[in-house]
Each structure stands twice: as structure tokens, then as C-alpha cells.
Design an enzyme around this catalytic site. Structure first.
Site, PDB file in Angstrom:
ATOM      1  CG  HIS A 176      -1.960  -1.059   1.203  1.00 62.52           C
ATOM      2  ND1 HIS A 176      -2.821  -1.256   0.153  1.00 62.52           N
ATOM      3  CD2 HIS A 176      -2.251  -2.036   2.114  1.00 62.52           C
ATOM      4  CE1 HIS A 176      -3.613  -2.298   0.413  1.00 62.52           C
ATOM      5  NE2 HIS A 176      -3.280  -2.789   1.592  1.00 62.52           N
ATOM      6  CG  ASP A 191      -2.748  -8.314   0.644  1.00 67.08           C
ATOM      7  OD1 ASP A 191      -1.977  -8.604   1.582  1.00 67.08           O
ATOM      8  OD2 ASP A 191      -3.809  -7.658   0.805  1.00 67.08           O
ATOM      9  CG  HIS A 237      -6.706  -5.400   1.698  1.00 67.71           C
ATOM     10  ND1 HIS A 237      -6.141  -6.289   2.593  1.00 67.71           N
ATOM     11  CD2 HIS A 237      -7.914  -5.050   2.193  1.00 67.71           C
ATOM     12  CE1 HIS A 237      -6.987  -6.465   3.612  1.00 67.71           C
ATOM     13  NE2 HIS A 237      -8.059  -5.730   3.389  1.00 67.71           N
ATOM     14  CG  ASP A 257      -4.836 -10.096   3.322  1.00 64.51           C
ATOM     15  OD1 ASP A 257      -4.372 -10.547   2.250  1.00 64.51           O
ATOM     16  OD2 ASP A 257      -4.710  -8.905   3.676  1.00 64.51           O
TER      17      ASP A 257
HETATM   18 ZN   LIG Z   1      -4.169  -7.181   2.714  1.00 61.19          ZN
END
Ligand SMILES: [Zn+2]
Length: 345
Positions: free
Chosen positions: A159, A195, A197, A284
Site C-alpha cells: 500500500h 493479497d 487488498h 488474507d
Molecule cells: Zn491485505
């Protein structure tokens, strides 16, 4: 399997109850111990400590102002924060296109952070620096001819963009590894982010770059963090147009639906014919992860193993960089299942 980690991750001493954070903080030091224990129990290799590659390969990816902020923010903020209180942004964030870099440490936190998920603690810079060094060390092994290497990075990185941090991430370890693989040769690199996200930082870093193909499979950003990035229409810019691809997936996707999207990404990577593969490996995506605010995906640990097997089937020199994954009691098994297919060579 070559396994690289950094004991310095512990300096980023987060815990589930963080002063100034309204929710449970899931990105904590026991994540690393859980993965190491799983890998060692499975006999997948002995972890080695990251080697220091210095600041230059970090500055090849990140803005010098962000680095100076991360290096100085804890000490600088002691002027207005007591003891070991973490520095958080105070709610004012720089909007897109904002250009003035403010002077105060509190204001700088809002200037450089995209959200309030990243505390600055006494050891945050040290941990982030050595997390990047773990990625660099793994990249160096693969550049030197190893089939695969795994960097157990903590804190995670995907991120973090060139000039901003957020989402538990300070430095973009996978991007730093990719640039290190390219250094001196300009070799093409494919970067696949699994991931849960979207890897917004990685996307931004390589958005106009046709030499790094970035592919991200993730939760629909209309349902999950990071909200402002991760749509299917984000295809890259300028010469990089066509070299960024996103697969936003709805809550509840199962193994079959996930693997269908993965196969599309794998086909693109194969067509791109990169010299190296970097995998941003967040666990995740597996069902039950607490970071999901919806029902999350219904991807199983067996599904994760298949993801690893299919990515290993590309038969490319591969650097695997740890991203998220917060079911601590299962992280060891997840890492073993995901990494074992890369251990063949
Ligand atoms: Zn994540």
C-alpha cells in the site's frame, strides 16, 4: 527454499490495542514468529537474516521526502507527543494534487499518510528499513541464479506508493525488489499481487512503466480498502498503458472463481515473457481473515496451495514477498502450502 527475514521487525512493536487506534490492530510481531515456526517445522529451509544493501535501492523507488519523514518522525514528534506515544495523522490528509510540504511533524504525517492505519513508533523506521532489506536480499539471491527466494517482510509494503504510506505499509518491499532485479539490465519483471487488498502503492509506482507488468487480484474496492484504487479500468498510463491489470473480485468468491481470475493473470504474465516474477503474497485472501470487513473471500488453504502451484508453474526465477495475512494461528500452514511448490528446484 531460501527464506530471508529481519529480526529488526520487532522494533515496530505494534500490539492489538494501539493507543490512538479505534480498532484492533492486526499487523503485529507474532505474525513473523508464526510463519517462521511453520516453515521450520515443515523443513522448508533455514531462515537467514537480511543483508544490508543500504538506502540507494530504497531511494530508487521512494521519494526522498518520505524517507526523511520516516527516519525523523518519531524523534521529531517527541516535541509534542509524550513518552512512546505513536505518531498518527491527526485527520487532515493531503488531497490529490496538493503540493506544499508542511513543516511540522504532525502535519507531515497527514501529508505522507493516506490513512490512519500506520503508527510511527520508536522502531518503525528501523523495522521498515530492514523489511525492505529482506526483500532486497531475496531479490539478490534470485538475481544471482536461485530459482526462488522468500522474503518474510514485516511491516508489509504494497500500500506504500513512491511518496505515501498507509495500510500497515511504509516502504514498498515488492517494488524495491522488482527495481533491484532490473538494476543494471533493465530486465522485464512481472509482479503479481495476491493479497486480499489491492496493491495500490505498487500500481502507482509502475503505472507508467512498460518494463514492469503489475497484476493484482483483490477484493472489489467498492467493498474493501483501499477504496480509491483497484478498478478494472486502471490499465496504466502513457508508455505503461496495458501493463497494469486489476481483477476486483466480489465478496464470497470461492477457489474456482479465484483460480479462474488467476489463470487470466498467469496467461498475461506468460505473454509478457519477463525475466523475473515477483509475488506480493498476502495470505488474507484465505477465508476468515479478520481484515475483511465484508464476508471476505471463500478461498481455502488448499486453494492457496493451488495458487502457489500455478504461479510456480510459470517456471520463472521468483521472489516471493510477504504482504498481509492476519489469521496468526494459520499463517505457518499457509506459508508452507504456498511456498512448497517453489521449493522443487
Ligand atoms: Zn491485505
Amino acid at each position: 527454499m531460501h527464506i530471508v527475514f529481519s529480526s529488526q521487525h520487532q522494533a515496530h512493536g505494534t500490539r492489538p490495542a494501539m493507543p490512538g487506534y479505534p480498532d484492533r490492530y492486526d499487523e503485529t510481531p507474532p505474525r513473523v514468529g508464526a510463519i517462521l515456526a511453520g516453515l521450520e517445522a515443515a523443513g522448508l529451509g533455514s531462515p537467514v537474516q537480511a543483508v544490508d544493501h543500504g538506502l540507494a535501492p530504497i531511494l530508487a523507488v521512494h521519494d526522498a521526502g518520505l524517507i526523511a519523514f520516516l527516519q525523523g518522525a518519531f524523534q521529531g514528534s517527541r516535541a509534542f507527543l509524550p513518552g512512546d506515544s505513536p505518531l498518527w495523522p491527526d485527520g487532515y490528509h493531503a488531497v490529490r494534487g496538493w503540493r506544499r510540504r508542511p513543516a511540522g511533524w504532525q502535519q507531515l504525517a497527514g501529508y505522507y499518510a493516506i490513512d490512519r492505519d500506520c503508527p510511527i513508533l520508536a522502531g518503525t523506521w528501523e523495522a521498515a528499513y530492514w523489511s525492505a532489506q529482506a526483500a532486497l536480499t531475496a531479490a539478490g539471491l534470485v538475481k544471482a541464479g536461485q530459482r526462488a527466494a522468500y522474503a518474510l517482510c514485516r511491516p508489509p509494503g504494497h500500500h506504500a506508493s513512491a511518496s505515501q504510506y498507509g495500510g500497515y505499509c511504509y516502504l514498498n518491499n515488492a517494488a524495491i525488489a522488482a527495481r533491484h532485479l532490473q538494476a543494471g539490465s533493465g530486465a522485464r519483471v512481472a509482479l503479481v499481487d495476491i493479497d486480499y487488498h489491492h496493491g495500490n502503492g505498487t500500481q502507482e509506482i509502475f503505472y507508467a512503466d512498460p518494463t514492469v507488468l503489475t497484476c493484482s487480484l483483490h477484493a472489489d474496492p467498492d467493498q474493501e480498502y483501499p477504496t480509491f484504487w483497484g478498478g478494472a479500468a486502471e490499465l496504466g498510463d502513457g508508455p505503461g498503458r496495458g501493463y497494469n491489470r486489476n481483477w476486483p473480485l466480489p465478496a464470497g468468491v470461492d477457489d474456482a472463481a479465484y483460480l479462474h481470475a488467476l489463470d487470466e493473470a498467469i496467461a498475461l504474465v506468460a505473454t509478457f515473457q519477463p525475466a523475473f516474477l515477483v509475488i506480493a503474497a498476502g495470505f488474507d485472501l484465505v477465508q476468515g481473515d479478520p481484515s475483511a470487513t465484508t464476508t471476505g473471500f471463500r478461498v481455502t488453504v488448499e486453494g492457496l496451495e493451488t495458487v502457489g502451484r500455478r504461479l510456480a508453474g510459470l517456471d520463472l526465477p521468483t521472489v516471493i514477498v510477504q504482504e498481509g495475512g492476519y489469521q496468526i494461528d494459520q499463517l505457518g500452514e499457509m506459508a508452507v502450502r504456498f511456498l512448497r511448490p517453489f521449493d522443487a528446484g
